[in-house]
Write an enzyme that holds these catalytic residues in place. Structure first.
Site, PDB file in Angstrom:
ATOM      1  N   ASP A 166       0.796  -1.236   0.000  1.00 35.46           N
ATOM      2  CA  ASP A 166       0.000   0.000   0.000  1.00 35.46           C
ATOM      3  C   ASP A 166       0.832   1.292   0.000  1.00 35.46           C
ATOM      4  O   ASP A 166       0.311   2.355  -0.313  1.00 35.46           O
ATOM      5  CB  ASP A 166      -0.920   0.024   1.226  1.00 35.46           C
ATOM      6  CG  ASP A 166      -1.862  -1.165   1.244  1.00 35.46           C
ATOM      7  OD1 ASP A 166      -2.178  -1.679   0.160  1.00 35.46           O
ATOM      8  OD2 ASP A 166      -2.267  -1.593   2.345  1.00 35.46           O
ATOM      9  N   GLY A 575      26.970  -1.047 -19.275  1.00 35.95           N
ATOM     10  CA  GLY A 575      27.259   0.013 -18.305  1.00 35.95           C
ATOM     11  C   GLY A 575      28.508   0.800 -18.636  1.00 35.95           C
ATOM     12  O   GLY A 575      28.775   1.821 -18.015  1.00 35.95           O
TER      13      GLY A 575
HETATM   14  P1  ATP Z   1      -1.033  -4.851   5.996  1.00 38.21           P
HETATM   15  O1  ATP Z   1      -0.633  -3.420   5.832  1.00 38.21           O
HETATM   16  O2  ATP Z   1      -0.572  -5.686   4.913  1.00 38.21           O
HETATM   17  O3  ATP Z   1      -2.463  -5.077   6.332  1.00 38.21           O
HETATM   18  P2  ATP Z   1      -0.484  -5.026   8.779  1.00 38.21           P
HETATM   19  O4  ATP Z   1       0.751  -5.384   9.542  1.00 38.21           O
HETATM   20  O5  ATP Z   1      -0.967  -3.632   8.980  1.00 38.21           O
HETATM   21  O6  ATP Z   1      -0.203  -5.389   7.275  1.00 38.21           O
HETATM   22  P3  ATP Z   1      -2.569  -6.147  10.394  1.00 38.21           P
HETATM   23  O7  ATP Z   1      -3.561  -7.189  10.098  1.00 38.21           O
HETATM   24  O8  ATP Z   1      -3.031  -4.816  10.832  1.00 38.21           O
HETATM   25  O9  ATP Z   1      -1.646  -6.059   9.127  1.00 38.21           O
HETATM   26  O10 ATP Z   1      -1.583  -6.690  11.541  1.00 38.21           O
HETATM   27  C1  ATP Z   1      -0.948  -7.944  11.400  1.00 38.21           C
HETATM   28  C2  ATP Z   1      -0.854  -8.600  12.749  1.00 38.21           C
HETATM   29  O11 ATP Z   1      -0.120  -7.772  13.645  1.00 38.21           O
HETATM   30  C3  ATP Z   1      -2.205  -8.813  13.430  1.00 38.21           C
HETATM   31  O12 ATP Z   1      -2.867  -9.953  12.984  1.00 38.21           O
HETATM   32  C4  ATP Z   1      -1.778  -8.955  14.886  1.00 38.21           C
HETATM   33  O13 ATP Z   1      -1.240 -10.221  15.130  1.00 38.21           O
HETATM   34  C5  ATP Z   1      -0.629  -7.935  14.979  1.00 38.21           C
HETATM   35  N1  ATP Z   1      -1.165  -6.670  15.484  1.00 38.21           N
HETATM   36  C6  ATP Z   1      -1.761  -5.689  14.792  1.00 38.21           C
HETATM   37  N2  ATP Z   1      -2.137  -4.685  15.615  1.00 38.21           N
HETATM   38  C7  ATP Z   1      -1.780  -5.049  16.842  1.00 38.21           C
HETATM   39  C8  ATP Z   1      -1.901  -4.450  18.137  1.00 38.21           C
HETATM   40  N3  ATP Z   1      -2.447  -3.251  18.311  1.00 38.21           N
HETATM   41  N4  ATP Z   1      -1.424  -5.134  19.194  1.00 38.21           N
HETATM   42  C9  ATP Z   1      -0.845  -6.324  19.043  1.00 38.21           C
HETATM   43  N5  ATP Z   1      -0.717  -6.938  17.863  1.00 38.21           N
HETATM   44  C10 ATP Z   1      -1.157  -6.319  16.771  1.00 38.21           C
END
Ligand code: ATP
Length: 773
Positions: A166, A575
């Site tokens: 993203d 190059g």
């Molecule tokens: P993407 O941008 O691809 O969605 P992301 O890392 O933002 O990746 P999320 O689903 O938000 O994806 O988070 C991945 C994992 O990180 C969650 O399933 C959870 O295990 C952990 N996680 C996210 N937020 C928290 C939080 N506030 N506290 C603890 N663990 C978290």
């Protein structure tokens, strides 16, 4: 970087035990980052561990956490997704889950964790670290660990890398995977455009990005879409309908046969109501009377081979993550490795996560302009460039209209057409005339010219090569005739795109101004060469396209080498005297060795390299998966006149027998062709946009009265190189670059990518000892 150890020091206690996990949505390039973390850790006397299935593996422990060896990450670079697995783990959101995670780390003696994921994963990582002390205390009180284990594990170091398609994380200009995803989108939109053109249809294409419009905006810029909806720039409900239909009708009025509208999945109106692709399509059908189809690109955007950019980003950030871990103290904050202005460096993890959340809050509070400012620096710039690219009625008074001369000089490179299209459109919209000289200086000398039309350049953005033709001739072939033709064509300013020869040509024109008044016009020059050897520009147009061509070819070559069992391919890349392609290509394809003109090559090097290669193949023979082993070595074509590609390969074959043999592959001109990569398209649009407005400012301040030429300037700062330096778009006077140029070797005296030499050595040139010894 430290001097590399000659072999893994198995006997001594590791400096750190570093685990790596991937979490949240998968993204292309995550595997490159995992590989880099593992290899950098081992190379620096640490132990590396995989945690499979993201935080779920951390919570579950057992065989989900296992030691990683040097060879375990072989073949990682070309694979999409994440080989060690990812998950969305609810357990980790609970304290009990994190307690289990802490217990598993302590049981395995792991004292540092690299988390590769999006903002959610990194939020979880920071929470975990902030709770660490209390988690350890609870584990002791519940008798799950001993007091000794608690005092041995009083501190957990966490470093984050942002793996997300993203590009939604504040504080880093690119996330690992975003560029690859943009590749998938551009491929799809380019494909859809051909059918739209055939049937005169409209297509509404929905792309991912959640609440971030980066993918949608970049896709619109890269494909020349007619309209784009992004969450950061919402319009009123009626306004978007009017604006979109006006643009579509204006473009159709110019003769455009296809209509492409890109909708970000998070697109909203000013009341924060979602704008759906189907609604957009319905409006186009009703108001513009066009047969309209909706294409939702969905999960294909996460797949495909990782783009070279993401591979290199993952490699460099993985190495830096280990570096930060080794430098951290219990007092250090958790860090995120971010790329800002083309530099990778650690930044505060929580600040970056907080800033990302702030953007969402600003959008929710309808403070859209502030949200826009918190995106990466290119975001607003490209939004502006995109907004200027649609058809507009000419705005400049007739007596101030200019004729802009356009020349392509040197070998073709991806992005030349995209830059020319951008400039031509901006010029036409303003009422000026873009005058292209076919085949560069040669066409100019022969008095040939063609005025570019708005529709003529419509589909030029993705096209490789040079639509107007390019040639290596320089003005010094005949200064007088050049001046005569420029005067005859009433050229008020020049827009030149090309490689090092073009740079030399611009310098010649600037030098000859006192002899030829026709050269006394503003000159904007955009470097375009796969060698990336022009001073004043971090990236020349075409070099990213070429890196992707090399990466694709080498992936195939490695496959062939592996299938032939125990084979090395010595691959020659172009190059000249610049080792850029070999250096970044080496990181991208996971080369076992690179040879560059900057570093040179000696007999002693070759002797050592044969020994290294033998050690690697011996190590392979002790592995269970030894059947499929193939390696590539990249040689930049200007490295040595004596130690040629053929000779290096012959030496490997002769000295490597019977462990391995060697073949050569000369990639040649495939490196100059092909569809222009998204990164080159973005650069082309950004630089040409800057070039146009710079030329207009210069012409305005150089406008003369009387009977002489309308535009006249001898100011040395009126002939510039336009590019990014330290990540910022700059226009640097050619004169100021003279001392930074090695004119004989045709390259800059210093280049940012020289640090890639050490990174290649670290990731590939390390002598491993067989695991069974
Ligand atoms: P993407 O941008 O691809 O969605 P992301 O890392 O933002 O990746 P999320 O689903 O938000 O994806 O988070 C991945 C994992 O990180 C969650 O399933 C959870 O295990 C952990 N996680 C996210 N937020 C928290 C939080 N506030 N506290 C603890 N663990 C978290």
């Amino acid at each position: 970087l430290p001097k590399l150890p000659h072999k893994q020091q198995e006997s001594s206690e590791p400096r750190k035990r570093i685990a790596v996990l991937t979490s949240g949505g998968d993204s292309q390039g995550m595997n490159c980052a995992v590989r880099a973390v593992v290899r950098a850790a081992i190379a620096r006397d640490c132990e590396a561990y995989f945690i499979h299935e993201g935080y779920q593996g951390l919570v579950d422990g057992g065989d989900k956490i296992c030691k990683a060896s040097w060879g375990d990450v072989r073949k990682f670079v070309s694979v999409s997704g994440t080989i060690i697995g990812t998950a969305r783990c609810m357990d980790f959101k609970t304290r009990e889950g994190r307690l289990k995670g802490a217990e598993n780390l302590i049981i395995n003696g792991i004292d540092a964790l690299v988390v590769i994921g999006g903002d959610g994963s990194l939020t979880g990582a920071d929470l975990f670290r902030s709770e660490w002390k209390t988690l350890v205390t609870d584990l002791v009180s519940q008798k799950r660990i001993t007091q000794q284990q608690a005092s041995d594990n009083g501190h957990l170091t966490i470093v984050g890398l942002v793996g997300s398609i993203d590009n939604d994380m504040a504080g880093t200009d690119f996330t690992i995977g975003a560029v690859s995803s943009l590749h998938r989108i551009c491929e799809s939109v380019d494909n859809v455009t051909s059918t739209a053109l055939s049937h005169k249809r409209a297509f509404v294409i929905e792309v991912m990005g959640r609440h971030c419009g980066w993918l949608a905006l970049m896709a619109a810029v890269c494909t020349g879409a007619d309209f784009v909806f992004i969450p950061e720039q919402p319009m009123d409900r009626e306004e978007w309908k009017e604006k979109m239909c006006a643009d579509i009708k204006a473009h159709r009025g110019q003769g455009r046969r296809a209509t492409i509208v890109i909708v970000s999945e998070g697109a909203i109106d000013r009341d924060l109501k979602p704008i759906r692709s189907e609604d957009v399509a319905a409006v186009i059908e009703a108001e513009c009377d066009l047969i309209t189809r909706v294409t939702n690109l969905g999960h294909v955007q996460r797949g495909g081979v990782p783009a070279s950019y993401d591979r290199v980003l993952g490699a460099v950030q993985g190495i830096q993550a280990v570096d930060v871990i080794l430098k951290s103290t219990p007092a250090s904050d958790s860090k995120l490795i971010a790329i800002q202005n083309n530099m990778n460096a650690p930044v505060g993890l929580m600040e970056a996560v907080q800033k990302t959340k702030d953007i969402a809050s600003l959008v929710a509070a309808k403070r859209f302009d502030e949200a826009m400012q918190l995106r990466d620096p290119y975001f607003s710039l490209l939004w502006n460039a995109y907004c200027h690219s649609g058809f507009r009625p000419a705005s400049t008074p007739t007596n101030k209209r200019l004729r802009i001369g356009i020349l392509h000089i040197g070998a073709p490179a991806g992005g030349m057409n995209a830059a020319t299209r951008t400039l031509a459109r901006l010029a036409i919209n303003a009422g000026h005339t873009p005058v292209a000289f076919p085949n560069g200086i040669r066409g100019l000398l022969e008095g040939e010219s063609s005025e570019l039309g708005w529709l003529q350049v419509a589909n030029w953005t993705p096209r490789g090569g040079s639509e107007i033709g390019t040639n290596r001739d320089l003005p010094d072939v005949d200064y007088g005739l050049c001046a005569y033709q420029l005067q005859k064509h009433r050229i008020s300013c020049l827009f030149i795109v090309g490689g090092f020869e073009a740079y030399r040509g611009v310098a010649q024109l600037a030098e000859q101004r006192s002899n030829f008044p026709a050269f006394c016009v503003p000159i904007a020059y955009i470097p375009a060469t796969i060698s990336n050897n022009v001073p004043g520009a971090d990236y020349s147009l075409g070099c990213d396209t070429s890196l992707n061509a090399i990466t694709e070819a080498c992936d195939r070559i490695v496959q062939s080498a592996a299938s032939s069992h125990s084979r090395t391919f010595v691959v020659e890349v172009q190059g000249g005297n610049s080792g850029f392609l070999a250096t970044l290509g080496g990181l991208s394809v996971g080369a076992s060795r690179i040879y560059t003109p900057e570093e040179g090559i000696t007999l002693k090097d070759l002797e050592q390299d044969v020994a290294q290669m033998k050690t690697k193949f011996i190590a392979d023979s002790h592995r269970k998966d030894s059947a499929n082993v193939g390696r590539v070595v990249l040689v930049s074509d200007g490295t040595s006149k004596t130690y040629t590609t053929e000779m290096i390969s012959a030496i490997f074959t002769e000295e490597g027998a019977p462990l391995f043999d060697s073949r050569t592959a000369v990639l040649g001109h495939i490196q100059q062709g092909g569809t222009t990569s998204p990164v080159d398209r973005i650069h082309a649009v950004m630089f040409a946009h800057r070039a146009f407005f710079w030329l207009m400012d210069q012409c305005e301040s150089s406008r003369q009265g009387g009977s002489g030429p309308a535009i006249y300037t001898k100011d040395p700062s009126s002939a510039v190189v336009i590019g990014t330096t330290d990540g910022k778009v700059t226009s640097t006077p050619v004169q100021d670059l003279d001392s930074k140029t090695d004119w004989v070797k045709r390259r800059p005296r210093h280049a940012w990518w020289h640090k890639g030499f050490a990174y290649n050595r670290l990731l590939s040139h390390y002598a491993v000892i067989p695991e069974t010894q």
